[in-house]
Every structure is written in structure tokens, then in C-alpha cells.
Design a protein around this motif. Sequence first.
Motif, PDB file in Angstrom:
ATOM      1  N   VAL A   1      39.201  47.524  42.420  1.00 47.99           N
ATOM      2  CA  VAL A   1      39.129  48.731  41.591  1.00 47.99           C
ATOM      3  C   VAL A   1      39.652  48.396  40.203  1.00 47.99           C
ATOM      4  CG1 VAL A   1      39.851  51.121  41.300  1.00 47.99           C
ATOM      5  CG2 VAL A   1      39.454  50.214  43.608  1.00 47.99           C
TER       6      VAL A   1
ATOM      7  N   ASP B   1      38.543  51.931  35.044  1.00 45.84           N
ATOM      8  CA  ASP B   1      37.673  52.908  35.703  1.00 45.84           C
ATOM      9  C   ASP B   1      38.489  54.047  36.306  1.00 45.84           C
ATOM     10  OD1 ASP B   1      35.391  51.513  35.076  1.00 45.84           O
ATOM     11  OD2 ASP B   1      35.187  50.563  37.046  1.00 45.84           O
ATOM     12  N   ALA B   2      39.598  53.707  36.971  1.00 41.34           N
ATOM     13  CA  ALA B   2      40.408  54.725  37.636  1.00 41.34           C
ATOM     14  C   ALA B   2      40.914  55.764  36.637  1.00 41.34           C
ATOM     15  CB  ALA B   2      41.579  54.068  38.363  1.00 41.34           C
TER      16      ALA B   2
ATOM     17  N   TRP C   1      37.972  57.982  35.349  1.00 41.64           N
ATOM     18  CA  TRP C   1      37.616  59.017  36.326  1.00 41.64           C
ATOM     19  C   TRP C   1      38.640  60.154  36.313  1.00 41.64           C
ATOM     20  CZ3 TRP C   1      37.090  54.617  40.427  1.00 41.64           C
ATOM     21  CH2 TRP C   1      35.918  53.900  40.180  1.00 41.64           C
TER      22      TRP C   1
ATOM     23  N   GLU D   1      37.998  62.313  33.247  1.00 39.43           N
ATOM     24  CA  GLU D   1      36.810  63.145  33.418  1.00 39.43           C
ATOM     25  C   GLU D   1      37.092  64.342  34.311  1.00 39.43           C
ATOM     26  OE1 GLU D   1      34.057  60.322  34.958  1.00 39.43           O
ATOM     27  OE2 GLU D   1      33.515  59.501  32.984  1.00 39.43           O
TER      28      GLU D   1
ATOM     29  N   GLU E   1      40.311  60.628  42.754  1.00 39.35           N
ATOM     30  CA  GLU E   1      39.047  60.200  42.153  1.00 39.35           C
ATOM     31  C   GLU E   1      38.636  58.807  42.618  1.00 39.35           C
ATOM     32  OE1 GLU E   1      37.098  62.261  40.518  1.00 39.35           O
ATOM     33  OE2 GLU E   1      38.658  63.755  40.921  1.00 39.35           O
ATOM     34  N   VAL E   2      39.619  57.941  42.882  1.00 33.46           N
ATOM     35  CA  VAL E   2      39.291  56.590  43.353  1.00 33.46           C
ATOM     36  C   VAL E   2      38.739  56.635  44.776  1.00 33.46           C
ATOM     37  CG1 VAL E   2      40.226  54.318  43.943  1.00 33.46           C
ATOM     38  CG2 VAL E   2      40.921  55.433  41.824  1.00 33.46           C
TER      39      VAL E   2
ATOM     40  N   ALA F   1      37.312  59.038  46.258  1.00 33.60           N
ATOM     41  CA  ALA F   1      36.021  59.712  46.283  1.00 33.60           C
ATOM     42  C   ALA F   1      34.878  58.738  46.052  1.00 33.60           C
ATOM     43  CB  ALA F   1      35.985  60.820  45.228  1.00 33.60           C
ATOM     44  N   ARG F   2      35.161  57.637  45.382  1.00 33.81           N
ATOM     45  CA  ARG F   2      34.137  56.638  45.075  1.00 33.81           C
ATOM     46  C   ARG F   2      34.225  55.415  45.973  1.00 33.81           C
ATOM     47  NH1 ARG F   2      35.627  59.618  40.848  1.00 33.81           N
ATOM     48  NH2 ARG F   2      34.078  60.163  39.245  1.00 33.81           N
ATOM     49  N   HIS F   3      35.317  55.286  46.717  1.00 35.42           N
ATOM     50  CA  HIS F   3      35.510  54.123  47.582  1.00 35.42           C
ATOM     51  C   HIS F   3      35.980  54.583  48.966  1.00 35.42           C
ATOM     52  CE1 HIS F   3      34.953  51.168  44.376  1.00 35.42           C
ATOM     53  NE2 HIS F   3      35.744  51.894  43.612  1.00 35.42           N
TER      54      HIS F   3
ATOM     55  N   SER G   1      42.947  48.847  45.136  1.00 35.34           N
ATOM     56  CA  SER G   1      42.620  49.556  46.360  1.00 35.34           C
ATOM     57  C   SER G   1      43.651  49.383  47.467  1.00 35.34           C
ATOM     58  CB  SER G   1      41.268  49.053  46.875  1.00 35.34           C
ATOM     59  OG  SER G   1      41.351  47.666  47.190  1.00 35.34           O
TER      60      SER G   1
END
Length: 276
Positions: free
Chosen positions: A169, A173-174, A177, A180, A212-213, A215-217, A242
Motif C-alpha cells: 500500500v 495513496d492512503a 483516499w 477524498e 479507505e485502505v 475498502a480497496r484491499h 498493509s
Amino acid sequence: MTDRYFAPAKINLGLSVLGARADGYHDLHSIMVPLSVGDALSLAPAGSLSLRVEGAELPTDERNLVYRAARAYLAAAGVGAGLEVVLHKNLPLASGLGGGSSDAATTLLALAELYPADVDLPALALHLGADVPFFLLRSAALAQGVGERLTPLKVPETSLVLVNPGVEVSARDAYTWLDEAGGFTEPLEVGAILAALEQRADVPYLNALQPEVVARHPAIIRALHALSDVGLRSPLMSGSGSTCFALAQTDVEAQAAVERLSETHPGWWVAACHTL
């Protein structure tokens, strides 16, 4: 002569992100704790600066924090000699354990021993990365600001289990997200967290980046559930992930949990350790 140095991993015993800053960073409120597992560095004086990495495919030039840390210290100290560095990489990459930052800080500390000079190590560390100053302390701390405002804390020694499900991860990016989603959080209840650790009770911490992490992984959700399933308490993702961790009552319980997790999830990186 070659000297070997331990570069401890860290976990965040709670990570609150208070908001975004104008400079692109974020205001944090986190309890950061070094662990008994980590990477290692072998350093020896040499005619020029070189880096070799064992255990991972990583760059060995200025793209590597260890190389940059060594170059920065040698320049600041006015040292004409070089350094031969071997990084023994034991921690998974991009895993929320601060491995690269710890390797860089350990390089600075080692060079301060090898080539003593009037060098501002915290300033060099902060220039390398927001987490690097923490690893100069070699103790638990409350981290605020972007992570550079450090208040040493006495954290009860705690047994725990780390699980990494093989997902990398990006911290960038974390935080993107999180921005956002607008998922900013209030400061941690530091006193309540420390009291719960002392009492071996459930710990009232949070990780603002986790929703948010995960939710994508989905693999990270499975890791958190697996830690609970083997009887460990207060599972949480560390940093930007992660890697996840959960607390055990004793080192024996932690080791037993590692054996069960290794059997049921042979592809995962799993480790028992304790806070330092």
C-alpha cells in the motif's frame, strides 16, 4: 571492520489524522512504538559509498533512503571517506511498519558512531522523511505535526502478532483516499490507550487511514479477522498498511497464534514480537 546495527520496525498504537495542511502533508496524532523485529544494516568504512541489499529487490542508489541518509551524513560531517553498506531486509515492503524510515535513521545513528561530528541528526532525518526522526529516539513517542513533534512516552511492554497479507500500500495513496473521503479524526485518547495496555484490556485506538485502505484491499480485512479468530485482541492496521497487528497477553500466546496463522495462511508474512 564491519559493524551490524538493528533497525526496528514500528507500529502505530492509534493513528489520528486531524486534517490536511497547505504544504500537502497532514497533521497527525499518533502513538508510535518500536518493535523487537526489524531489518539490519552492516556498515564498514570504505573508499566510496556503496549499498547492497539482501532479502529484497530494491534500488541501491539515491532512490534508496539508506543511500541518501549515508550520503547526507557524510556530506554534513565533511567526511572524505566512504562507506560500504549492506541492508539485510527482513520486513515486507510498503507495509506500514516504517522499515525504510528505520533503515535511514539507523544509518544516521551508525554513522554518528563511526564518524562523530557536530551534525544535526533530527534535521537530516526530517529532510529524509516524516517518520525518520522518530526512529532516532529508539523509544515510544507521541508524534504530532507531520510526525516531527515527538514527545517520548512510557508504553507498557506488550506482546503482539504482526500479519502482512502480501499487499503493498502506497502511503501517498492512503492519504489521498482519506482526503477524498474527508475522513479526518479527533486526537487520540492517549491516557486511555496507555491504561488499557497496562491492564491488558481492549484498547480504544483507531487508524484514520484504515477504512479507505481496507475498502480497496479486502486482503487486509481478512488479516484483521484472522487475528481476532486466533483469540488476539484489538486488531488494527498499522500506518498506511498493509500490515495489521493484534495484542496478546503473553509472548507464549503470541507465538502460538503465529503458528496457527502460518498454518492457515501460508502465503502471509507473520511474526510474533513485543514493543521496545
